[in-house]
Design an enzyme around this catalytic site. Structure first.
Site, PDB file in Angstrom:
ATOM      1  N   LYS A  65       6.919  30.499   8.996  1.00  0.00           N
ATOM      2  CA  LYS A  65       6.466  30.928  10.319  1.00  0.00           C
ATOM      3  C   LYS A  65       7.675  31.065  11.237  1.00  0.00           C
ATOM      4  O   LYS A  65       8.193  30.085  11.760  1.00  0.00           O
ATOM      5  CB  LYS A  65       5.468  29.919  10.918  1.00  0.00           C
ATOM      6  CG  LYS A  65       4.722  30.525  12.097  1.00  0.00           C
ATOM      7  CD  LYS A  65       4.460  29.564  13.212  1.00  0.00           C
ATOM      8  CE  LYS A  65       5.646  29.217  14.041  1.00  0.00           C
ATOM      9  NZ  LYS A  65       6.214  30.333  14.836  1.00  0.00           N
ATOM     10  N   GLU A  83      19.878  19.843  26.931  1.00  0.00           N
ATOM     11  CA  GLU A  83      20.519  20.898  26.146  1.00  0.00           C
ATOM     12  C   GLU A  83      20.561  22.150  27.044  1.00  0.00           C
ATOM     13  O   GLU A  83      19.516  22.633  27.482  1.00  0.00           O
ATOM     14  CB  GLU A  83      19.641  21.135  24.916  1.00  0.00           C
ATOM     15  CG  GLU A  83      20.345  21.742  23.758  1.00  0.00           C
ATOM     16  CD  GLU A  83      19.409  21.875  22.545  1.00  0.00           C
ATOM     17  OE1 GLU A  83      18.179  21.739  22.679  1.00  0.00           O
ATOM     18  OE2 GLU A  83      19.930  22.157  21.467  1.00  0.00           O
ATOM     19  N   CYS A 113      22.115  25.092  18.513  1.00  0.00           N
ATOM     20  CA  CYS A 113      21.939  23.634  18.519  1.00  0.00           C
ATOM     21  C   CYS A 113      23.303  22.956  18.435  1.00  0.00           C
ATOM     22  O   CYS A 113      23.475  21.833  18.875  1.00  0.00           O
ATOM     23  CB  CYS A 113      21.062  23.209  17.352  1.00  0.00           C
ATOM     24  SG  CYS A 113      21.681  23.837  15.793  1.00  0.00           S
ATOM     25  N   GLU A 133      15.333  19.662  11.814  1.00  0.00           N
ATOM     26  CA  GLU A 133      16.625  20.080  12.389  1.00  0.00           C
ATOM     27  C   GLU A 133      16.355  20.329  13.865  1.00  0.00           C
ATOM     28  O   GLU A 133      15.812  21.360  14.242  1.00  0.00           O
ATOM     29  CB  GLU A 133      17.121  21.352  11.701  1.00  0.00           C
ATOM     30  CG  GLU A 133      17.411  21.189  10.216  1.00  0.00           C
ATOM     31  CD  GLU A 133      18.666  20.383   9.914  1.00  0.00           C
ATOM     32  OE1 GLU A 133      19.462  20.144  10.849  1.00  0.00           O
ATOM     33  OE2 GLU A 133      18.841  19.982   8.763  1.00  0.00           O
TER      34      GLU A 133
HETATM   35  P1  NAP Z   1      10.875  25.448  19.675  1.00  0.00           P
HETATM   36  O1  NAP Z   1      10.225  25.915  20.908  1.00  0.00           O
HETATM   37  O2  NAP Z   1      10.724  24.025  19.296  1.00  0.00           O
HETATM   38  O3  NAP Z   1      10.316  26.407  18.518  1.00  0.00           O
HETATM   39  C1  NAP Z   1      10.776  26.322  17.198  1.00  0.00           C
HETATM   40  C2  NAP Z   1       9.722  26.887  16.283  1.00  0.00           C
HETATM   41  O4  NAP Z   1       8.555  26.071  16.366  1.00  0.00           O
HETATM   42  C3  NAP Z   1       9.278  28.300  16.631  1.00  0.00           C
HETATM   43  O5  NAP Z   1       8.915  28.971  15.455  1.00  0.00           O
HETATM   44  C4  NAP Z   1       8.034  28.036  17.475  1.00  0.00           C
HETATM   45  O6  NAP Z   1       7.145  29.127  17.469  1.00  0.00           O
HETATM   46  C5  NAP Z   1       7.434  26.862  16.746  1.00  0.00           C
HETATM   47  N1  NAP Z   1       6.555  26.037  17.539  1.00  0.00           N
HETATM   48  C6  NAP Z   1       6.574  25.805  18.872  1.00  0.00           C
HETATM   49  N2  NAP Z   1       5.580  24.950  19.200  1.00  0.00           N
HETATM   50  C7  NAP Z   1       4.941  24.641  18.035  1.00  0.00           C
HETATM   51  C8  NAP Z   1       3.825  23.817  17.715  1.00  0.00           C
HETATM   52  N3  NAP Z   1       3.184  23.126  18.647  1.00  0.00           N
HETATM   53  N4  NAP Z   1       3.435  23.737  16.434  1.00  0.00           N
HETATM   54  C9  NAP Z   1       4.069  24.418  15.472  1.00  0.00           C
HETATM   55  N5  NAP Z   1       5.130  25.228  15.707  1.00  0.00           N
HETATM   56  C10 NAP Z   1       5.563  25.325  16.986  1.00  0.00           C
HETATM   57  O7  NAP Z   1      12.423  25.742  19.675  1.00  0.00           O
HETATM   58  P2  NAP Z   1      13.154  27.112  19.998  1.00  0.00           P
HETATM   59  O8  NAP Z   1      13.171  27.290  21.476  1.00  0.00           O
HETATM   60  O9  NAP Z   1      12.606  28.212  19.161  1.00  0.00           O
HETATM   61  O10 NAP Z   1      14.619  26.823  19.460  1.00  0.00           O
HETATM   62  C11 NAP Z   1      15.565  26.176  20.207  1.00  0.00           C
HETATM   63  C12 NAP Z   1      15.663  24.727  19.793  1.00  0.00           C
HETATM   64  O11 NAP Z   1      15.928  24.662  18.394  1.00  0.00           O
HETATM   65  C13 NAP Z   1      16.813  24.017  20.448  1.00  0.00           C
HETATM   66  O12 NAP Z   1      16.415  22.735  20.828  1.00  0.00           O
HETATM   67  C14 NAP Z   1      17.865  23.951  19.341  1.00  0.00           C
HETATM   68  O13 NAP Z   1      18.790  22.911  19.469  1.00  0.00           O
HETATM   69  C15 NAP Z   1      17.006  23.790  18.151  1.00  0.00           C
HETATM   70  N6  NAP Z   1      17.724  24.214  16.939  1.00  0.00           N
HETATM   71  C16 NAP Z   1      18.127  23.248  16.074  1.00  0.00           C
HETATM   72  C17 NAP Z   1      18.839  23.609  14.950  1.00  0.00           C
HETATM   73  C18 NAP Z   1      19.306  22.573  13.980  1.00  0.00           C
HETATM   74  O14 NAP Z   1      19.680  22.956  12.874  1.00  0.00           O
HETATM   75  N7  NAP Z   1      19.309  21.286  14.333  1.00  0.00           N
HETATM   76  C19 NAP Z   1      19.130  24.952  14.707  1.00  0.00           C
HETATM   77  C20 NAP Z   1      18.703  25.915  15.618  1.00  0.00           C
HETATM   78  C21 NAP Z   1      17.983  25.518  16.738  1.00  0.00           C
HETATM   79  P3  NAP Z   1       6.888  29.971  18.810  1.00  0.00           P
HETATM   80  O15 NAP Z   1       8.184  30.054  19.503  1.00  0.00           O
HETATM   81  O16 NAP Z   1       6.410  31.253  18.302  1.00  0.00           O
HETATM   82  O17 NAP Z   1       5.872  29.172  19.559  1.00  0.00           O
END
Ligand code: NAP
Length: 493
Positions: free
Chosen positions: A189, A396, A299, A265
């Site tokens: 997804k 962040e 991240c 992650e």
């Molecule tokens: P996010 O809002 O947590 O979303 C990540 C993924 O989860 C997206 O596919 C999102 O889909 C989905 N999602 C959101 N709410 C959900 C729920 N309640 N149930 C199931 N899935 C859900 O994060 P983001 O804004 O996309 O990404 C930025 C974050 O990712 C930052 O905090 C960054 O540090 C972190 N990140 C970490 C790494 C690592 O390797 N540690 C790498 C890259 C990014 P939708 O957006 O379609 O809702």
């Protein structure tokens, strides 16, 4: 700082070739009820493609397909699994330009950076094509001498892979490749903001000969509603998530019900520590990479620049000079180094952190506001003298804002660097080898860049400690996330 506004080039041919439907059981299918969602180019605010918006029923169908394909895929020889990954790697090399362009269109990063991501993301296919045939076990005798111990490794079973928007290709390959190499089937997804790259990538896997049902992709505007029943289904055995810490915590709670294996992650708050003995030119180059790569939306992005008080002013001067030379614009255009942020919410967040820091006494050296033009751009910003307690040191940033505070001695630097609930990556610049070794021991971090601003590599274990996550992606460790260990005892006859 130069703001470039050129007319968009014609990308319509590529976009027309990108699938717009869900990929379930080896077929491209419309979402139940024909629901759709729009994908927007953040550099223009314009819709670039309309794709299927999966429902709960579509999510269930994807898991049905993954479950049905699991036994055959697990029984497929590792060499065959590896060769499919390797063929996908080769196809990706042939099409690297189009994948790079697609990522720039849906996510905004400058084209050279998108090409870099194709290189990095592709390496997971090559690495895990090689690891597929190295899944090993142990055979021995127990200490009593009465039994033979046999330790074997097996695929954990169907996995749900949830990926973020910021690295649309690499976050997908970093999960799909080890899962497939280990013999697991998956439901992927991607984020609703950047789903096109995953859809386009799955077409490559199909072309490389992947059997139906092994990889299924659902794109949806209702991520929580669609994934919750999948997580609750006892047929799912593993959840691998990359995204924010709050969503990760919620998913860990949901996963507890069926005691799912999880890999998390999550977010970071990386310190970038510059000691007085650092090579300042190298520190500036490292800082620009660690901070402004992906427009600060990584991240691994350096969040807090913790600089020795004796070199802070000079570091700030040099880095500001470089930042003021950035070229800002749509990432498809030549020479652009800074693209848009992903959406308006990201612009508002970066700005509120900057304004809070300024209110608490920070000095603005450049930038400091959104850019008025189409799309969602924020001016690359440098702040110095950031006061303790400022929000920007805790949250962040996820934007092109470089925030400098100072320290007096090594103990102070370690205390400041570790003063966060996160622990994904730390950067340290010093020419003192013994100091570098001490920092490896003392920093609470899953990864460290010692005199470098980029560490990511498919052959290395990527991941964090504390609230930055659980598990590792890449390296020898990456495939272990998708394997479970079985121990068998048989008497010595
Ligand atoms: P996010 O809002 O947590 O979303 C990540 C993924 O989860 C997206 O596919 C999102 O889909 C989905 N999602 C959101 N709410 C959900 C729920 N309640 N149930 C199931 N899935 C859900 O994060 P983001 O804004 O996309 O990404 C930025 C974050 O990712 C930052 O905090 C960054 O540090 C972190 N990140 C970490 C790494 C690592 O390797 N540690 C790498 C890259 C990014 P939708 O957006 O379609 O809702």
């Amino acid at each position: 700082m130069t703001v470039v506004t050129e007319a968009p080039t014609n990308e319509s041919k590529l976009l027309a070739r990108v699938p717009s439907q869900l990929y379930i059981n080896g077929k491209w299918v419309a979402a139940t009820g024909g629901r759709t969602l729009d994908v927007v180019d953040p550099a223009t605010g314009r819709v670039i493609k309309t794709i299927a918006d999966a429902s709960v029923a579509d999510g269930a169908a994807a898991l049905d397909a993954a479950d049905a394909a699991q036994a055959d895929w697990a029984a497929t020889p590792a060499r065959v699994r590896g060769e499919i990954l390797r063929r996908t790697f080769d196809l990706l090399q042939e099409r690297k330009q189009e994948f790079a362009l697609l990522m720039t269109l849906e996510m905004g990063k400058p084209l050279p950076e998108a090409l870099g991501e194709v290189g990095y993301g592709g390496e997971f296919l090559r690495w895990f094509s090689e690891e597929a045939v190295r899944i090993s076990g142990r055979y021995g005798t127990n200490p009593e001498g009465t039994g033979r111990t046999i330790v074997t490794q097996h695929p954990v079973g169907p996995c749900l892979l949830i990926t973020p928007w910021n690295f649309p290709l690499a976050m997908a390959t970093r999960k799909i490749a080890p899962a497939l190499a280990a013999g697991c089937t998956v439901v992927v997804k991607p984020a609703a903001l950047t789903p096109l790259t995953t859809l386009h990538f799955v077409a490559l896997l199909e072309e490389a000969g992947l059997p139906a049902g092994v990889v299924n992709v659902i794109t949806t505007s209702q991520s929580g509603a669609v994934t919750e029943p999948i997580i609750a289904d006892p047929r799912l055995r593993k959840l691998s998530f990359t995204g924010s810490t709050p969503v990760g915590k919620a998913l860990i709670k949901l996963s507890a019900e069926n005691v799912l294996r999880t890999s998390m992650e999550l977010g970071g708050n990386a310190p970038f520590v510059i000691f007085a003995d650092a090579d300042l030119d190298k520190a500036v180059d490292g800082a620009l990479l660690a901070k402004f790569r992906n427009i600060g939306q990584a991240c691994t992005a350096a969040n807090r620049f913790i600089v020795h008080e004796s070199v802070a002013a000079e570091f700030a001067r040099r880095v500001t000079e470089k930042v003021e030379a950035f070229q800002i614009g749509r990432g498809t255009e030549a020479g652009i180094t800074i693209g848009p942020l992903i959406d308006q919410k990201a612009v508002a967040k970066a700005d509120s952190l900057v304004q809070d820091a300024l209110t608490r006494g920070a000095t603005l050296l450049t930038g400091g506001s959104a850019i008025e033009r189409e799309g969602t751009f924020y001016a690359p910003t440098v702040l110095t003298d950031v006061a303790p307690g400022s929000d920007i040191l805790r949250d962040e940033i996820f934007g092109p804002v470089l925030a400098i505070s100072t320290f007096t001695d090594e103990e102070d630097a370690v205390r400041l660097a570790n003063d966060t609930e996160f622990g994904l990556i730390s950067y340290v610049f010093t020419t003192d080898l013994a100091r570098g070794q001490r920092m490896i021991d003392k920093l609470q971090t899953g990864m460290m860049g010692l005199n470098t601003g980029v560490v990511s590599n498919a052959a290395a274990p990527f991941g964090g400690v504390k609230q930055s996550g659980l598990g590792r992606e890449g390296g020898l460790e990456g495939i272990q996330e998708y394997l479970s260990t079985k121990y068998t005892l048989t008497p010595v006859s």
